[in-house]
Design a protein around this motif. Sequence first.
Motif, PDB file in Angstrom:
ATOM      1  N   UNK A  24       0.714  -1.226  -0.015  1.00 13.15           N
ATOM      2  CA  UNK A  24      -0.200  -0.005  -0.013  1.00 13.15           C
ATOM      3  C   UNK A  24       0.791   1.720  -0.110  1.00 13.15           C
ATOM      4  N   UNK A  25       1.870   1.148   0.725  1.00 12.26           N
ATOM      5  CA  UNK A  25       2.736   2.389   1.099  1.00 12.26           C
ATOM      6  C   UNK A  25       3.627   2.547  -0.996  1.00 12.26           C
ATOM      7  N   UNK A  26       4.093   1.410  -1.025  1.00 11.41           N
ATOM      8  CA  UNK A  26       4.158   1.497  -2.154  1.00 11.41           C
ATOM      9  C   UNK A  26       3.752   2.446  -3.806  1.00 11.41           C
ATOM     10  N   UNK A  27       3.016   1.294  -3.217  1.00 10.94           N
ATOM     11  CA  UNK A  27       1.745   1.901  -4.467  1.00 10.94           C
ATOM     12  C   UNK A  27       1.727   3.519  -4.318  1.00 10.94           C
ATOM     13  N   UNK A  28       0.991   3.375  -2.995  1.00  5.30           N
ATOM     14  CA  UNK A  28       0.653   4.753  -2.540  1.00  5.30           C
ATOM     15  C   UNK A  28       2.268   6.704  -3.310  1.00  5.30           C
ATOM     16  N   UNK A  29       3.097   5.692  -3.215  1.00  2.17           N
ATOM     17  CA  UNK A  29       4.204   6.539  -3.509  1.00  2.17           C
ATOM     18  C   UNK A  29       4.209   6.987  -5.226  1.00  2.17           C
ATOM     19  N   UNK A  30       4.032   5.541  -5.789  1.00  4.04           N
ATOM     20  CA  UNK A  30       4.167   5.555  -7.089  1.00  4.04           C
ATOM     21  C   UNK A  30       2.652   6.226  -7.809  1.00  4.04           C
ATOM     22  N   UNK A  31       2.099   7.251  -6.527  1.00  5.03           N
ATOM     23  CA  UNK A  31       0.916   7.676  -7.294  1.00  5.03           C
ATOM     24  C   UNK A  31      -0.411   7.078  -7.720  1.00  5.03           C
ATOM     25  N   UNK A  32      -0.263   5.934  -6.717  1.00  6.73           N
ATOM     26  CA  UNK A  32      -1.608   5.243  -7.184  1.00  6.73           C
ATOM     27  C   UNK A  32      -2.382   5.975  -5.996  1.00  6.73           C
ATOM     28  N   UNK A  33      -3.890   6.020  -5.971  1.00  8.02           N
ATOM     29  CA  UNK A  33      -5.338   5.785  -4.827  1.00  8.02           C
ATOM     30  C   UNK A  33      -5.040   4.855  -4.419  1.00  8.02           C
ATOM     31  N   UNK A  34      -4.977   4.526  -3.165  1.00  8.65           N
ATOM     32  CA  UNK A  34      -5.161   3.034  -2.579  1.00  8.65           C
ATOM     33  C   UNK A  34      -6.083   2.789  -1.640  1.00  8.65           C
ATOM     34  N   UNK A  35      -6.926   1.890  -1.553  1.00  9.05           N
ATOM     35  CA  UNK A  35      -7.996   1.436  -0.708  1.00  9.05           C
ATOM     36  C   UNK A  35      -6.988   0.411   0.238  1.00  9.05           C
ATOM     37  N   UNK A  36      -7.062   1.313   1.401  1.00 11.47           N
ATOM     38  CA  UNK A  36      -6.398  -0.237   2.322  1.00 11.47           C
ATOM     39  C   UNK A  36      -7.853  -0.758   2.807  1.00 11.47           C
ATOM     40  N   UNK A  37      -7.510  -2.256   3.384  1.00 13.56           N
ATOM     41  CA  UNK A  37      -8.937  -2.867   3.563  1.00 13.56           C
ATOM     42  C   UNK A  37      -8.007  -4.056   4.675  1.00 13.56           C
ATOM     43  N   UNK A  38      -8.539  -4.091   5.851  1.00 10.93           N
ATOM     44  CA  UNK A  38      -8.122  -5.402   6.909  1.00 10.93           C
ATOM     45  C   UNK A  38      -9.806  -4.990   7.694  1.00 10.93           C
ATOM     46  N   UNK A  39      -9.563  -5.785   9.070  1.00 14.36           N
ATOM     47  CA  UNK A  39     -10.424  -5.961   9.705  1.00 14.36           C
ATOM     48  C   UNK A  39     -10.247  -4.889  10.405  1.00 14.36           C
ATOM     49  N   UNK A  40      -9.016  -4.368  11.149  1.00 14.25           N
ATOM     50  CA  UNK A  40      -8.772  -3.786  12.069  1.00 14.25           C
ATOM     51  C   UNK A  40      -8.689  -2.444  11.902  1.00 14.25           C
ATOM     52  N   UNK A  41      -9.059  -1.587  12.134  1.00 17.84           N
ATOM     53  CA  UNK A  41     -10.035  -0.392  11.626  1.00 17.84           C
ATOM     54  C   UNK A  41      -8.743   0.497  12.245  1.00 17.84           C
ATOM     55  N   UNK A  42      -8.887   0.618  13.663  1.00 23.00           N
ATOM     56  CA  UNK A  42      -7.216   1.191  14.060  1.00 23.00           C
ATOM     57  C   UNK A  42      -6.086   1.236  13.442  1.00 23.00           C
ATOM     58  N   UNK A  43      -5.855   0.352  12.776  1.00 26.65           N
ATOM     59  CA  UNK A  43      -4.105   0.094  12.011  1.00 26.65           C
ATOM     60  C   UNK A  43      -4.759   0.366  10.647  1.00 26.65           C
ATOM     61  N   UNK A  44      -5.873   0.022  10.331  1.00 30.73           N
ATOM     62  CA  UNK A  44      -5.987   0.986   8.679  1.00 30.73           C
ATOM     63  C   UNK A  44      -5.650   1.912   8.939  1.00 30.73           C
ATOM     64  N   UNK A  45      -6.592   2.909   9.482  1.00 32.28           N
ATOM     65  CA  UNK A  45      -6.203   4.022   9.650  1.00 32.28           C
ATOM     66  C   UNK A  45      -5.560   4.954   9.771  1.00 32.28           C
ATOM     67  N   UNK A  46      -4.271   3.707  10.498  1.00 32.71           N
ATOM     68  CA  UNK A  46      -2.782   4.700  10.713  1.00 32.71           C
ATOM     69  C   UNK A  46      -2.470   4.072   9.753  1.00 32.71           C
ATOM     70  N   UNK A  47      -2.350   2.876   8.628  1.00 34.61           N
ATOM     71  CA  UNK A  47      -2.207   2.968   7.124  1.00 34.61           C
ATOM     72  C   UNK A  47      -1.925   4.332   6.505  1.00 34.61           C
TER      73      UNK A  47
END
Length: 252
Positions: A24-47
């Motif tokens: 996710x971090x690498x894609x965003x650094x390369x200009x993509x709009x990333x949808x981060x997905x997972x079960x943990x809201x806190x960790x997802x929001x942090x990313x």
Amino acid sequence: MAQRLKGRTALITGSTSNIGKAIALAFAAEGAHVVVSGRDDTRGTAVVDQIREQGGQADFARADLDGTAAASHALAEEATKLVGRIDILVNNAGIYPPSTTATTEEDTFDRVYGVNVKAPFFLTQAVVPQMIGKGGVIINLGSWIARLGIGVSSLYSSTKGAMETLTRAWAAEFGPQGIRVNAISPGVIVSPDHVGDHPGEVMMQGTPAGRSGHPDAIANAAVYLASDDAEFVHGTVIDVDGGRTGVAVIAV
């Protein structure tokens, strides 16, 4: 530096930690709009916050991919609402409960196949229609133990073998419709958050690398496969495993 994914959108499952987060971090650094997905809201929001602080674009879509078609389709719908259209799908989420054949119960078997195989199958089913005719990329995560057997991973390794097989089948099915499908087979990857000795380190003895890998190694491979640099790459599994599956280093 040229942004190889500028103007594209990406949904990455299991991207609140470890390999998925690195992608996710690498894609965003390369200009993509990333949808981060997972079960943990806190960790997802942090990313998401980390990506935005670095000048990237990201949103979080909570999902518990339990293997039901409904859960996978709901994530596809939510991600599409957030970014408009999904250009890149990374099927990364997976679970690995330690067990042997003798100790695996039926509910564990069903849960692992549900998360590791059924969930990405039905998520791909939901995302592909919006890629047809417009182009798209699907990247699956396999594993080195899908092809180099070890005695304590029969269940997990079989699911990753299924994902590598799906990679080739999907490349044949969707490639003529403008969708590239490939996979990455990670070796022993240790999260930066891991403390102490990692049990997988011993698996890297006798390899060219001689050590475990960092999630960034997988992320770099994912960026390549998602970008136009890999426009002629279809149905391939890229081993990013320090040489584990292909090379034996013999000490003299």
